[in-house]
Design an enzyme around this catalytic site. Structure first.
Site, PDB file in Angstrom:
ATOM      1  N   ILE A   1       0.924  -1.255   0.001  1.00 49.87           N
ATOM      2  CA  ILE A   1       0.054   0.187   0.025  1.00 49.87           C
ATOM      3  C   ILE A   1       1.110   1.380   0.078  1.00 49.87           C
ATOM      4  O   ILE A   1       1.714   1.395   0.862  1.00 49.87           O
ATOM      5  CB  ILE A   1      -1.035   0.132   1.229  1.00 49.87           C
ATOM      6  CG1 ILE A   1      -1.718  -1.221   1.324  1.00 49.87           C
ATOM      7  CG2 ILE A   1      -1.885   1.257   1.271  1.00 49.87           C
ATOM      8  CD1 ILE A   1      -2.479  -1.703  -0.128  1.00 49.87           C
ATOM      9  N   GLU A   2       0.800   2.062  -1.107  1.00 47.43           N
ATOM     10  CA  GLU A   2       1.641   3.073  -1.262  1.00 47.43           C
ATOM     11  C   GLU A   2       0.934   4.435  -1.381  1.00 47.43           C
ATOM     12  O   GLU A   2       1.493   5.479  -1.671  1.00 47.43           O
ATOM     13  CB  GLU A   2       2.914   2.866  -2.340  1.00 47.43           C
ATOM     14  CG  GLU A   2       3.321   1.549  -2.217  1.00 47.43           C
ATOM     15  CD  GLU A   2       4.677   1.564  -3.074  1.00 47.43           C
ATOM     16  OE1 GLU A   2       5.138   2.470  -3.496  1.00 47.43           O
ATOM     17  OE2 GLU A   2       5.222   0.297  -3.025  1.00 47.43           O
TER      18      GLU A   2
END
Ligand SMILES: *[C@@H]1O[C@H](CO)[C@@H](O)[C@H](O)[C@H]1NC(C)=O
Length: 363
Positions: free
Chosen positions: A173-174
């Site tokens: 998750i960025e």
């Protein structure tokens, strides 16, 4: 000593070539608790030479293939989207009707071949360019059910990899909101409880501690491993003074929801794999050897990504050789039979010329 007559020699002549390529009676057993595992992302074709999954599944250096990426959580028709570059995508393959979810079910036998070779195959959700996030815990739980039914042990939803049952999920998750991921992981765990096989949940945080996107979830829900990205950051492998594995090791044993969580050195597999953080194969091997000796949380090395590793003089094989040299031999097991815990195919796609394929729910 046996003396062979002409007939015996004839038999040998036929027997020897057959014996030289025996079918694998045993394969290395996947074991998350070891400290010599090699995980590679696959699916984004960083090299422009990405081969089908089967090519990497025959590679004994690889223990965990992480398919990248499921990059949209809620797309057309409420279904997620997956994009595996030249191998399978919504633009290059059939989609499930009314959605932009690619049908990659031709990959099912390839995934099962990987598993038969003693590897685990997981699916990464997210990536650097993705549309992800949850507005509530209940939305995260529903999404976990959807992922369970589409990729893991469930059924009754589109199965982009057909009857193949993946071994777990990875959260890279960025972007988006950090909320909901603990609820997501707990729901996956709840669904996996009592299943015949073990399912794995991993994450790929950035090295700056704590991770802005997945840090809260890592403290609140049990993950099996973190593939820490020691690249594209000030604390990367190219900055030995800032390299902060010790911080992650301390967190693993004292704060993490799973105190036995494994921490990997995540590294670029070539200069083309990251803007910053690439170190040559000898330097990375030294980092790994040092980690094996120093930190009990160390689980192995993660590489971004498989096709770049192959293109860079089989970077991954050198790293795996070095990891193996620092660990006891890996026990072999009989290959796991395919199709255990296999979901019933619940949907059928029918390609049509106009308007895309239609989808027929079977139950
Ligand atoms: C997994 O590896 C650990 C060492 O890291 C070992 O103690 C354990 O027995 C292994 N488990 C299996 C099922 O082989």
């Amino acid at each position: 000593m046996t003396v062979l007559g002409p007939f015996g020699l004839l038999l040998l002549a036929f027997a020897v070539p057959a014996l030289s390529v025996p079918p694998p009676a045993t394969v290395p057993a996947y074991n998350i608790t070891r400290n010599d595992n090699l995980a590679v992302y696959w699916g984004q074709d960083g090299s422009g030479k990405q081969q089908d999954l089967s090519a990497y599944c025959q590679d004994s250096a690889i223990d965990n293939v992480i398919i990248a990426f499921l990059d949209v959580f809620r797309g057309q028709g409420g279904q997620p989207e997956i994009n595996l570059a030249n191998t399978c995508s919504a633009s290059g393959n059939a989609v499930f009707g009314g959605t932009s979810l690619a049908d990659c079910s031709f990959m099912a036998p390839q995934i099962e071949a990987c598993q038969k070779n003693g590897k685990i195959v997981t699916l990464s959700l997210g990536g650097a360019d993705s549309k992800v996030g949850f507005s509530s815990d209940s939305q995260a739980q529903s999404f976990a059910d959807q992922i369970w039914n589409s990729f893991l042990g469930g059924s009754g939803a589109p199965r982009p990899f057909g009857g193949a049952v993946l071994d777990g999920v990875d959260l890279d998750i960025e972007q988006g909101s950090p909320s909901g991921y603990a609820a997501f992981v707990k729901q996956i765990r709840a669904r996996a409880k009592g299943a015949k096989k073990q399912f794995f949940v991993t994450a790929a945080p950035q090295c700056p501690f704590p991770d802005a996107n997945i840090g809260d979830a890592l403290n609140a829900a049990p993950f099996d491993a973190v593939y820490v990205q020691f690249y594209n950051n000030f604390c990367g492998l190219d900055q030995p003074k800032e390299y902060n594995f010790a911080t992650w090791d301390h967190w693993a044993k004292t704060v993490s929801a799973n105190k036995d969580i494994k921490v990997y050195i995540g590294a670029p597999a070539s200069k083309d794999a990251a803007g910053m953080g690439y170190v040559d194969v000898g330097t990375l091997a030294n980092y790994a050897k040092h980690a094996q000796k120093t930190w009990s949380s160390f689980g192995g090395v993660m590489l971004w990504e498989a096709s770049l590793a192959v293109a860079n003089n089989n970077f991954h094989k050198t790293i795996k050789t070095s990891l193996s040299a620092g660990a006891p031999p890996r026990p072999s097991i009989a290959p796991t039979p395919a199709g255990t815990d296999t979901a019933e195919p619940a949907w059928v796609t029918i390609p049509t010329r106009v308007g895309g394929p239609i989808i027929i729910p079977l139950h």
